[in-house]
Design an enzyme around this catalytic site. Structure first.
Site: not given
Length: 1006
Positions: A693-694, A696, A698-699, A701, A715, A827
């Site tokens: 579903i995503g 980014g 960092s990895g 999801v 994640k 962040d």
């Protein structure tokens, strides 16, 4: 390599004597040239210091004594100088007669050195608005003739030295806007010569006002604003007979006001707002004959306003948000200097004095949200200076005074929610400076006068829920600044004038429930900023103009219960509508395909000639279509579905089987932070691309639906290249999840111990040597950034955006103030604020979070910048030092996003980011060009207040940014207005326009 020692003063003097031609320059001139050697002077203010001469008395910023030989004053303020103060003082203090030294408003850095005490003749020292840090030297008190000390706007920290009580001659002490901690020392009460004490806006440890300050019998000004003061106001302050200004606002003071305040016979101004004071105002305040301003707002005071108080020549009386009861004394009308009267949100009753304003230069009157009755005094504008008249939510009756029609100074008129009757005076409609005209919810009648064409500054015209009649005058089309025209629930008749298409700034037009007739103007497409169009329950006829389809920001369209005919224009499918209602008209033809959805089920009923694929439309025709399908079609459909189901089952069965074989569960370790109802194998078997579903930095999801039916978000961090030992660094629990991945460690360390409703919940972590998983609660509505900046952004109305802002602020406040040690997110951005099923907000993604060190002074210098472009605080970008103020800046950017619906960095801004764009646009074009035009204008005042909070949070100077705890309080202060408006004015499934009192926030941009 070993650095050489700094040059001694003697060697520098020798240097100048040898190389400069001005060999005849006296010793003091050489000292000053030595000072210049340590200063950066980019603007050349000190260029005259290089000119030859006998003395420096003609140099810029230098003043000499009567004999024109010795330097007595050095004023280098606002010269854009930079340099370390400890390098300057050895030379400055050798000027034997130097008594005045000002380096204000420069970039002087480093610390205040102890040897400043060697400037024995110094009587005036101003180091305000610089970059000085560290603690104050106790030796400052050894300056025997020092009368003026201003250290405002630096970054001094630690405590105020107890030695300051030894000052012999000090008259002014100002240390505003620093970082002083501990409590205010009682020893300050020993400076008997003190006339002004200003300690405002410092993060002192919560503590009481030292009673010893009552010993400062020469004190004239006492400013202790926002100093974390607690407890009661000490009686001893009543001993300050020379005090003219007392400011204890924005603290945590409680208890009753001491009666001893009545002894402050010289006081001119008392500010006590935003505390927790209780009880009644002391009756003795009426004896303070010089009092001009009393602000005790935002407390829990009770009882009546003392009659004596209203006889004073007050310039400002602010007592709002208390629980005062009783009548307003008639004597207030006799105050010859009264120009501001704000008493809103109390329980005051009775009538206003008949002569109010007759002898007073009244400019601002706000008595909203009380229980006043009777007629509005006709004398309010007798002096011709009245600008704002706010009387909403009372029980005023009778006509609006004719005299107000001559009040050409008037800019805001709000008389809504009363019992006023009769016609509005004709001249009142056309006052040239009025921008807000609100008389909604009264018993007013008669026409809208043609004189309204002269109201050239009018922006909001709110006439709803009265009995106005007649036609809308054609002159209304000349109101080029009109943004909101609300006149629903009246008896207006006739057609809409064609001139209305000239209203290019119109955002909202609400004329529902009137007797309007005729066709809509043909050039309705000129209303490019229109967000809401409500013409329901009238007698309008003709075709619906296709030009409505070009109003791309329109999200509310209600033309129900009229006599419109013909087809629905296909162009209307271009709109992103939250509300659509064409019911009970005479429409016919086919329904445009995009409107054949369940959400519009009730939007077209009552149109017998309208056909489409919605239940209830053109029923017989739909039935004929259904009969055209034979049983063979149904059989083929069922067979195809069965084949598809079998194929999908085989595919996923084989895929899951291979996935399970590829995973060696014995190598996984799991650490849970909450009670779990699932096992790791349920998670592992669902980590395939169909569930992503995503993605980014960092990895990836994944959304994983467990056997219980509950969903979680997983994640999976990208594999790193580090090969450190697992035992290096700090980890949550040795041997479990203590993996060599900085983001993984930070996330687990932070979220594993946090329990807060506005922080995303970390269920557990799973890890092997090569793979790391974090399992969170699932947020069905994704991130705020995705939702706000996508085509679905229109779904976020202002109440929803406001609630998201408060939720996120409370989450960050918990991190900064309630975690031990505090946590800095580093962040904060809209993409890291996740939204649950009810659009409640959670702060997420703690991969770069850091804890504040044990001293509470912030985080060590980072080696790289963490954060996202557009959200990074300016000081973080160039110093790489981060503390809670960096998060506050980033959160301020999020608030600006919520208000403007603009990205933090956008090509449209050019070289500016969102913060600079907002500031420039506010300055050049005004607030209306900053606020998202999709937002309902009835929330404008609340939106402006949140915008103001965002601007405070994004101040370039960290010291000027409020703490997150303060941000939460500021946002919650908007809450009462917002909640009251939502509860009271939601009717028939939509928000009815309403403007409520905004004076509770002085300085509101609305």
């Amino acid at each position: 390599m070993r650095m050489p020692p700094p040059p001694s003063s003697f060697s520098i003097v020798v240097f100048f004597s040898f190389f400069f031609p001005c060999l005849s320059l006296n010793q003091e001139g050489l000292y000053l040239q030595s000072v210049k050697l340590f200063l950066s002077d980019p603007d050349g203010y000190l260029s005259s210091w290089d000119h030859p001469g006998l003395t420096p008395c003609n140099w810029t910023g230098v003043t000499c004594g009567p004999s024109n030989s010795s330097v007595t004053a050095l004023d280098l303020s606002s010269f854009n100088l930079a340099g370390p103060l400890p390098s300057l003082t050895p030379f400055l203090c050798r000027l034997p007669l130097l008594s005045f030294l000002s380096l204000s408003n420069n970039s002087i850095n480093s610390t205040l050195p102890p040897d400043i005490s060697s400037c024995q003749r110094l009587s005036h020292l101003d180091l305000s608005q610089n970059l000085l840090t560290g603690s104050l030297p106790s030796s400052l008190a050894d300056l025997p003739t020092l009368r003026y000390l201003d250290l405002t706007g630096n970054n001094f920290s630690g405590e105020i030295p107890d030695s300051f009580g030894r000052f012999q001659s000090l008259e002014v002490l100002s240390i505003v806007y620093n970082l002083f901690e501990r409590v205010i020392p009682p020893s300050l009460g020993n400076i008997s010569t003190l006339k002004m004490l200003n300690l405002s806006y410092n993060p002192f440890t919560p503590g009481p006002i030292p009673p010893e300050l009552g010993n400062l019998t020469n004190l004239e000004v006492l400013w202790l604003t926002e100093c974390s003061l607690t407890g009661r106001i000490p009686d001893s302050l009543g001993s300050l007979r020379k005090l003219t200004d007392l400011d204890l606002a924005l603290n945590f003071l409680d208890g009753p006001l001491p009666s001893s305040l009545a002894n402050l016979t010289s006081v001119v101004q008392i500010e006590l707002y935003n505390n927790s004071l209780v009880g009644e105002l002391p009756k003795g305040l009426g004896s303070l004959s010089r009092l001009r301003l009393l602000d005790a707002s935002m407390n829990q005071l009770t009882g009546p306003i003392p009659v004596e108080l209203t006889r004073l020549p007050l310039e400002s009386l602010n007592l709002y948000e208390n629980n005062f009861t009783g009548e307003l004394p008639r004597s207030i009308a006799d105050s010859p200097n009264l120009y501001e009267l704000r008493l809103f949100r109390n329980n005051l009753t009775g009538e206003l004095p008949k002569t109010l304003g007759k002898n007073s230069p009244l400019r601002w009157i706000d008595v909203s949200s009380n229980s006043f009755s009777g007629e509005i005094p006709s004398t309010l504008c007798d002096m011709g200076e009245l600008e704002e008249l706010l009387m909403i939510q009372n029980s005023f009756s009778g006509p609006i005074p004719e005299s107000l029609g001559n009040c050409r100074s008037l800019t805001r008129l709000r008389l809504g929610c009363n019992r006023l009757s009769g016609e509005v005076p004709s001249p009142l409609w056309g006052l040239p400076h009025v921008y807000l005209f609100e008389v909604a919810e009264n018993l007013l009648s008669g026409p809208i006068a043609e004189s309204i064409a002269r109201a050239s500054n009018l922006s909001v015209l709110s006439l709803s829920r009265n009995t106005f009649s007649g036609s809308i005058p054609g002159g209304i089309g000349s109101l080029s600044k009109l943004v909101d025209f609300s006149a629903g629930d009246n008896k207006l008749s006739g057609p809409l004038p064609q001139s209305m298409v000239k209203l290019g700034q119109l955002v909202r037009l609400d004329l529902h429930n009137n007797a309007l007739s005729g066709e809509l103007p043909s050039k309705i497409g000129y209303w490019k900023k229109l967000n809401e169009l409500d013409l329901a329950h009238n007698s309008l006829s003709g075709a619906i103009p296709s030009a409505i389809g070009s109003l791309y920001v329109l999200n509310y369209l209600d033309l129900s219960d009229n006599m419109f005919s013909g087809e629905i224009p296909a162009d209307l499918q271009n709109l992103k509508l939250n509300q659509l209602n064409f019911s009970y008209n005479r429409l016919s033809g086919d329904l445009p395909p995009l409107f054949a959805k369940g959400m519009y089920r009730n939007s077209f009923e009552g149109n017998p000639g309208l056909c489409g694929d919605l239940e209830g439309l053109c029923g017989s025709r739909n039935q004929e279509k259904k009969q055209g399908y034979g049983w063979m079609m149904w059989m083929m459909f069922i067979l195809a579905v069965l084949i598809l189901i079998v194929g999908l089952y085989w595919f996923f069965h084989m895929k899951y089987k291979n996935a399970r074989r590829s995973v060696d569960k014995s190598k996984w370790t799991l650490m849970s932070f909450h009670k779990l109802d699932f096992r790791e194998d349920e998670i592992l078997s669902c980590l395939h691309e169909d569930n992503v579903i995503g993605t980014g930095s960092s990895g990836k999801v994944y959304k994983v639906v467990l056997s219980s039916g509950e969903a979680v978000a997983v994640k999976k961090l990208w594999q790193g290249t580090r090969k450190e030992s697992w035992n290096e660094g700090s980890h949550v629990e040795k041997g479990v999840c203590d993996l060599p991945n900085d983001g993984f460690d930070a996330e687990v360390q932070t979220l594993g111990k946090i329990r807060h409703k506005n922080i995303v919940k970390l269920w557990c972590c799973c890890a092997t040597q090569d793979t790391k998983l974090l399992v969170y609660e699932y947020m069905p509505n994704g991130s705020l950034g995705d939702l706000l900046h996508s085509t679905k952004g229109g779904l976020l109305d202002w109440p929803t955006r406001y609630r998201i802002a408060v939720d996120a602020a409370e989450g960050l406040s918990y991190l900064h103030h309630d975690c031990v040690p505090p946590i800095v997110h580093r962040d904060v951005k809209s993409n890291n604020i996740l939204l649950d099923a009810e659009l409640g907000a959670r702060v997420a993604d703690f991969g770069v979070a850091k804890v504040v060190d044990s001293t509470g002074r912030g985080i060590e210098t980072m080696t790289v910048i963490a954060g996202s472009c557009g959200y990074i605080a300016p000081e973080y970008a160039y110093t790489l030092r981060v503390n809670e103020k960096s998060d506050i800046y980033s959160f301020g950017v999020v608030l600006l996003e919520l208000v403007t619906k603009r990205l933090p960095v956008d090509p449209e801004f050019g070289e500016k980011d969102l913060v600079r764009w907002v500031c420039v646009t506010l300055d050049q074009r005004g607030v209306d060009h900053v606020i998202d035009p999709r937002l309902d204008s009835c929330f404008k005042e609340e939106i402006c207040k949140v915008l103001n909070v965002g601007l405070q949070c994004t101040s370039p100077l960290p010291i000027n940014r409020p703490s997150m705890r303060r941000v939460v309080k500021l946002l919650q202060e908007v809450n009462s207005n917002l909640n009251n408006s939502i509860k009271k004015f939601i009717k028939d499934g939509k928000l009815t326009p309403y403007y409520y009192e905004d004076s509770s926030d002085q300085g509101s941009m609305a």
